[in-house]
Motif scaffolding. Structure first.
Motif, PDB file in Angstrom:
ATOM      1  N   PRO A 112       0.818  -1.226   0.000  1.00  0.00           N
ATOM      2  CA  PRO A 112       0.000   0.000   0.000  1.00  0.00           C
ATOM      3  C   PRO A 112       0.848   1.272   0.000  1.00  0.00           C
ATOM      4  O   PRO A 112       0.449   2.296  -0.550  1.00  0.00           O
ATOM      5  CB  PRO A 112      -0.835  -0.107   1.282  1.00  0.00           C
ATOM      6  CG  PRO A 112      -0.327  -1.266   2.036  1.00  0.00           C
ATOM      7  CD  PRO A 112       0.507  -2.093   1.142  1.00  0.00           C
ATOM      8  N   ASN A 120       2.775   2.071  -3.473  1.00  0.00           N
ATOM      9  CA  ASN A 120       1.837   2.697  -4.385  1.00  0.00           C
ATOM     10  C   ASN A 120       1.986   4.220  -4.448  1.00  0.00           C
ATOM     11  O   ASN A 120       1.617   4.858  -5.430  1.00  0.00           O
ATOM     12  CB  ASN A 120       0.437   2.317  -3.882  1.00  0.00           C
ATOM     13  CG  ASN A 120      -0.655   2.660  -4.841  1.00  0.00           C
ATOM     14  OD1 ASN A 120      -0.432   2.783  -6.036  1.00  0.00           O
ATOM     15  ND2 ASN A 120      -1.850   2.839  -4.323  1.00  0.00           N
ATOM     16  N   ASN A 126      -4.971  -5.520   3.755  1.00  0.00           N
ATOM     17  CA  ASN A 126      -5.973  -5.738   2.730  1.00  0.00           C
ATOM     18  C   ASN A 126      -6.824  -4.501   2.488  1.00  0.00           C
ATOM     19  O   ASN A 126      -7.813  -4.558   1.762  1.00  0.00           O
ATOM     20  CB  ASN A 126      -6.859  -6.923   3.110  1.00  0.00           C
ATOM     21  CG  ASN A 126      -6.082  -8.230   3.031  1.00  0.00           C
ATOM     22  OD1 ASN A 126      -5.373  -8.466   2.073  1.00  0.00           O
ATOM     23  ND2 ASN A 126      -6.209  -9.061   4.053  1.00  0.00           N
ATOM     24  N   TYR A 127      -6.446  -3.392   3.121  1.00  0.00           N
ATOM     25  CA  TYR A 127      -7.139  -2.130   2.893  1.00  0.00           C
ATOM     26  C   TYR A 127      -6.271  -1.258   1.983  1.00  0.00           C
ATOM     27  O   TYR A 127      -5.050  -1.294   2.060  1.00  0.00           O
ATOM     28  CB  TYR A 127      -7.406  -1.416   4.232  1.00  0.00           C
ATOM     29  CG  TYR A 127      -8.427  -2.129   5.081  1.00  0.00           C
ATOM     30  CD1 TYR A 127      -8.053  -3.190   5.905  1.00  0.00           C
ATOM     31  CD2 TYR A 127      -9.781  -1.767   5.043  1.00  0.00           C
ATOM     32  CE1 TYR A 127      -8.993  -3.871   6.673  1.00  0.00           C
ATOM     33  CE2 TYR A 127     -10.724  -2.437   5.811  1.00  0.00           C
ATOM     34  CZ  TYR A 127     -10.324  -3.492   6.626  1.00  0.00           C
ATOM     35  OH  TYR A 127     -11.255  -4.166   7.379  1.00  0.00           O
ATOM     36  N   PRO A 128      -6.891  -0.438   1.128  1.00  0.00           N
ATOM     37  CA  PRO A 128      -6.127   0.370   0.188  1.00  0.00           C
ATOM     38  C   PRO A 128      -5.652   1.706   0.789  1.00  0.00           C
ATOM     39  O   PRO A 128      -6.260   2.204   1.734  1.00  0.00           O
ATOM     40  CB  PRO A 128      -7.142   0.641  -0.922  1.00  0.00           C
ATOM     41  CG  PRO A 128      -8.465   0.661  -0.228  1.00  0.00           C
ATOM     42  CD  PRO A 128      -8.354  -0.315   0.920  1.00  0.00           C
ATOM     43  N   PRO A 187     -11.043  -5.447   0.715  1.00  0.00           N
ATOM     44  CA  PRO A 187     -10.947  -4.687  -0.541  1.00  0.00           C
ATOM     45  C   PRO A 187      -9.745  -5.085  -1.413  1.00  0.00           C
ATOM     46  O   PRO A 187      -9.820  -5.005  -2.629  1.00  0.00           O
ATOM     47  CB  PRO A 187     -10.804  -3.230  -0.084  1.00  0.00           C
ATOM     48  CG  PRO A 187     -11.115  -3.203   1.353  1.00  0.00           C
ATOM     49  CD  PRO A 187     -11.068  -4.580   1.895  1.00  0.00           C
ATOM     50  N   CYS A 188      -8.639  -5.524  -0.803  1.00  0.00           N
ATOM     51  CA  CYS A 188      -7.420  -5.713  -1.602  1.00  0.00           C
ATOM     52  C   CYS A 188      -6.797  -7.097  -1.529  1.00  0.00           C
ATOM     53  O   CYS A 188      -5.685  -7.285  -2.030  1.00  0.00           O
ATOM     54  CB  CYS A 188      -6.354  -4.706  -1.189  1.00  0.00           C
ATOM     55  SG  CYS A 188      -6.839  -2.994  -1.477  1.00  0.00           S
ATOM     56  N   ASN A 189      -7.481  -8.063  -0.921  1.00  0.00           N
ATOM     57  CA  ASN A 189      -6.839  -9.373  -0.740  1.00  0.00           C
ATOM     58  C   ASN A 189      -6.276  -9.940  -2.030  1.00  0.00           C
ATOM     59  O   ASN A 189      -5.120 -10.364  -2.100  1.00  0.00           O
ATOM     60  CB  ASN A 189      -7.806 -10.398  -0.137  1.00  0.00           C
ATOM     61  CG  ASN A 189      -8.303  -9.999   1.231  1.00  0.00           C
ATOM     62  OD1 ASN A 189      -8.845  -8.914   1.404  1.00  0.00           O
ATOM     63  ND2 ASN A 189      -8.111 -10.850   2.211  1.00  0.00           N
ATOM     64  N   LYS A 190      -7.133  -9.953  -3.068  1.00  0.00           N
ATOM     65  CA  LYS A 190      -6.689 -10.574  -4.318  1.00  0.00           C
ATOM     66  C   LYS A 190      -5.551  -9.788  -4.946  1.00  0.00           C
ATOM     67  O   LYS A 190      -4.583 -10.352  -5.442  1.00  0.00           O
ATOM     68  CB  LYS A 190      -7.859 -10.704  -5.301  1.00  0.00           C
ATOM     69  CG  LYS A 190      -8.932 -11.648  -4.776  1.00  0.00           C
ATOM     70  CD  LYS A 190     -10.026 -11.942  -5.793  1.00  0.00           C
ATOM     71  CE  LYS A 190     -11.041 -12.947  -5.260  1.00  0.00           C
ATOM     72  NZ  LYS A 190     -11.787 -12.467  -4.069  1.00  0.00           N
ATOM     73  N   GLU A 191      -5.685  -8.462  -4.880  1.00  0.00           N
ATOM     74  CA  GLU A 191      -4.670  -7.588  -5.458  1.00  0.00           C
ATOM     75  C   GLU A 191      -3.321  -7.792  -4.772  1.00  0.00           C
ATOM     76  O   GLU A 191      -2.274  -7.840  -5.425  1.00  0.00           O
ATOM     77  CB  GLU A 191      -5.134  -6.148  -5.276  1.00  0.00           C
ATOM     78  CG  GLU A 191      -4.347  -5.109  -6.025  1.00  0.00           C
ATOM     79  CD  GLU A 191      -4.850  -3.707  -5.696  1.00  0.00           C
ATOM     80  OE1 GLU A 191      -6.083  -3.526  -5.676  1.00  0.00           O
ATOM     81  OE2 GLU A 191      -4.009  -2.818  -5.446  1.00  0.00           O
ATOM     82  N   ARG A 192      -3.337  -7.934  -3.441  1.00  0.00           N
ATOM     83  CA  ARG A 192      -2.076  -8.105  -2.690  1.00  0.00           C
ATOM     84  C   ARG A 192      -1.371  -9.386  -3.119  1.00  0.00           C
ATOM     85  O   ARG A 192      -0.172  -9.398  -3.380  1.00  0.00           O
ATOM     86  CB  ARG A 192      -2.327  -8.152  -1.181  1.00  0.00           C
ATOM     87  CG  ARG A 192      -2.921  -6.891  -0.571  1.00  0.00           C
ATOM     88  CD  ARG A 192      -2.008  -5.708  -0.703  1.00  0.00           C
ATOM     89  NE  ARG A 192      -2.629  -4.515  -0.166  1.00  0.00           N
ATOM     90  CZ  ARG A 192      -2.687  -3.347  -0.811  1.00  0.00           C
ATOM     91  NH1 ARG A 192      -2.162  -3.210  -2.014  1.00  0.00           N
ATOM     92  NH2 ARG A 192      -3.275  -2.305  -0.237  1.00  0.00           N
TER      93      ARG A 192
END
Lengths: 95, 315
Positions: free
Chosen positions: B51, B54, B112-114, B276-281
């Motif tokens: 995060p 980014n 897992n939060y953006p 919100p971000c599990n898959k992205e991480r």
């Protein structure tokens, strides 16, 4: 050597001239030179050292925990190896 | 020596605050649990870089950029200390990393939060690192030697992380109305997830009792969370921000803050993989692993070449 065979290295850092190297941690690297530059990046980011040693972990030999008693106990009662065992009168001054 | 005798020696060490070291005998479950905890702690450091990574190219000034880069670099280093500590229990690095990529190992749910705005980078440093510091100070006294030493090292480095975040929010809160609103918005989104970092309430935590008995964990989740709240409220007050908890109130008798309720449904949902971000991480970690393979291959090839050259010169 393949990628999966990178040895584990133990890193020792001397914080300033005159002191001994202290164990800082470990890392994997394919050879000694890269172990040193990685150790520099990981363990001296805040100028913690003036000298780095790296040793392959499998080159470090150690006592076994189960041998601790027989290894070290015999020294415990040899208190005559310490300066405090000896009575020097105060009038003599510092000794 | 019988297992019974070895267990007695182990128990006496735990009782007398003598650290357990890698070659010592230890119960199978102690080894398994400490390994899992250290590995997940390590994964959290590495995933925690995402995060913040980014925002490197969008940091508003050189000072902010170098500070953020240094913090992220530290997280990588902290991951390394913890992976190295985990390896002392007999698993290899590749396996530990693959456990994360294969979804077999967890990492701290907060990541897992953006990070949606620059103010979020401030909130992350102030609240997320702040909460981590409370936990890690406690873990300095953990019973497993390598874990304890890694924690001591990490704690020394971690306090600049929190100051870096707080300084960002200080600047925003002293700035324009919009900047202050951005800071308040960041606090609104990060407050409750930061409290969730301390895990479920002790009464709902099945592993807590054994962890405390082995002195892996030295303080309960509820106590740590309360500590964090009590130290953070005045920091928020100084910023002129409002913590998003209408039930937050100083309790004079207890000498601590009373506060509201965590939404445990959100907590378990995020852990399960629906944040919100599990898959992205995980995708980012997999990509880093795949796209970084050439670097590991090049280093191996270089080492081989250098070794060959040395052999030829010696011959």
């Amino acid at each position: 050597m393949e990628r999966k065979d990178w040895p584990l290295w133990e890193v020792f850092v001397r914080s300033k001239a005159g002191l001994s190297h202290k164990h800082a941690g470990s890392l994997h690297a394919p050879d000694a030179e890269m172990a040193i530059s990685n150790a520099r990046d990981v363990y001296t980011r805040r100028s913690e050292g003036v000298s780095i040693w790296v040793v392959e972990s499998n080159q470090i030999h150690s006592t076994l925990e189960t041998d601790t008693e027989s290894m070290f106990d015999p020294n415990e009662d040899k208190i005559y190896r310490h300066p405090t065992f000896y009575d020097i009168p105060d009038e003599v001054g510092h000794m | 020596m019988s297992e019974h005798e070895l267990q007695a020696i182990f128990d006496r060490k735990i009782e007398n605050e003598v650290k357990i070291e890698p070659k010592d005998w230890m119960p199978k479950d102690y080894r398994k649990n400490v390994l899992r905890q250290m590995a997940q702690h390590a994964h959290s450091e590495i995933v925690g870089m995402l995060p913040e990574g980014n925002w490197i190219t969008r940091a508003p000034s050189m000072r902010r950029k170098v500070a953020l880069l240094a913090k992220i670099q530290d997280e990588a280093g902290h991951g390394l200390y913890l992976y190295s500590a985990a390896e002392t229990l007999g698993t290899d690095r590749e396996r530990i990393v693959l456990d994360l990529l294969e979804g077999k190992a967890k990492y701290s749910s907060i990541f897992n939060y953006p990070a949606l705005t620059w103010a979020d980078i401030g909130a992350v440093g102030w609240l997320v690192d702040g909460a981590a510091i409370v936990n890690q100070i406690m873990l300095q006294k953990t019973s497993y030697g390598p874990y304890s030493r890694a924690m001591i090292r990490i704690c020394k480095e971690e306090s600049f992380h929190q100051r870096q975040g707080y300084e960002i929010l200080l600047t925003l809160c002293r700035g324009t109305e919009e900047q202050k609103a951005m800071a308040q918005d960041a606090l609104n989104r990060f407050w409750w997830p930061s409290l969730m970092m301390f895990g479920p309430s002790d009464k709902d935590s099945p592993h807590s009792a054994q962890s405390m008995a082995w002195k892996v964990k030295r303080m309960g989740n509820d106590e740590l969370r309360q500590k964090f709240i009590d130290q953070t409220v005045k920091q928020a007050d100084f910023l002129g921000l409002t913590i998003p908890d209408p039930d937050l109130k100083w309790n004079k008798e207890k000498g601590e803050y009373d506060w509201g309720q965590i939404d445990w449904e959100e907590f378990y949902n995020v852990i399960k993989g629906n944040g919100p971000c599990n898959k992205e991480r995980l995708a980012a970690r997999q990509a880093a692993y795949d796209n970084g393979a050439w670097v590991r291959d090049a280093a191996t090839a270089y080492a081989n070449k250098r070794a060959e050259r040395k052999e030829k010169e010696a011959a």
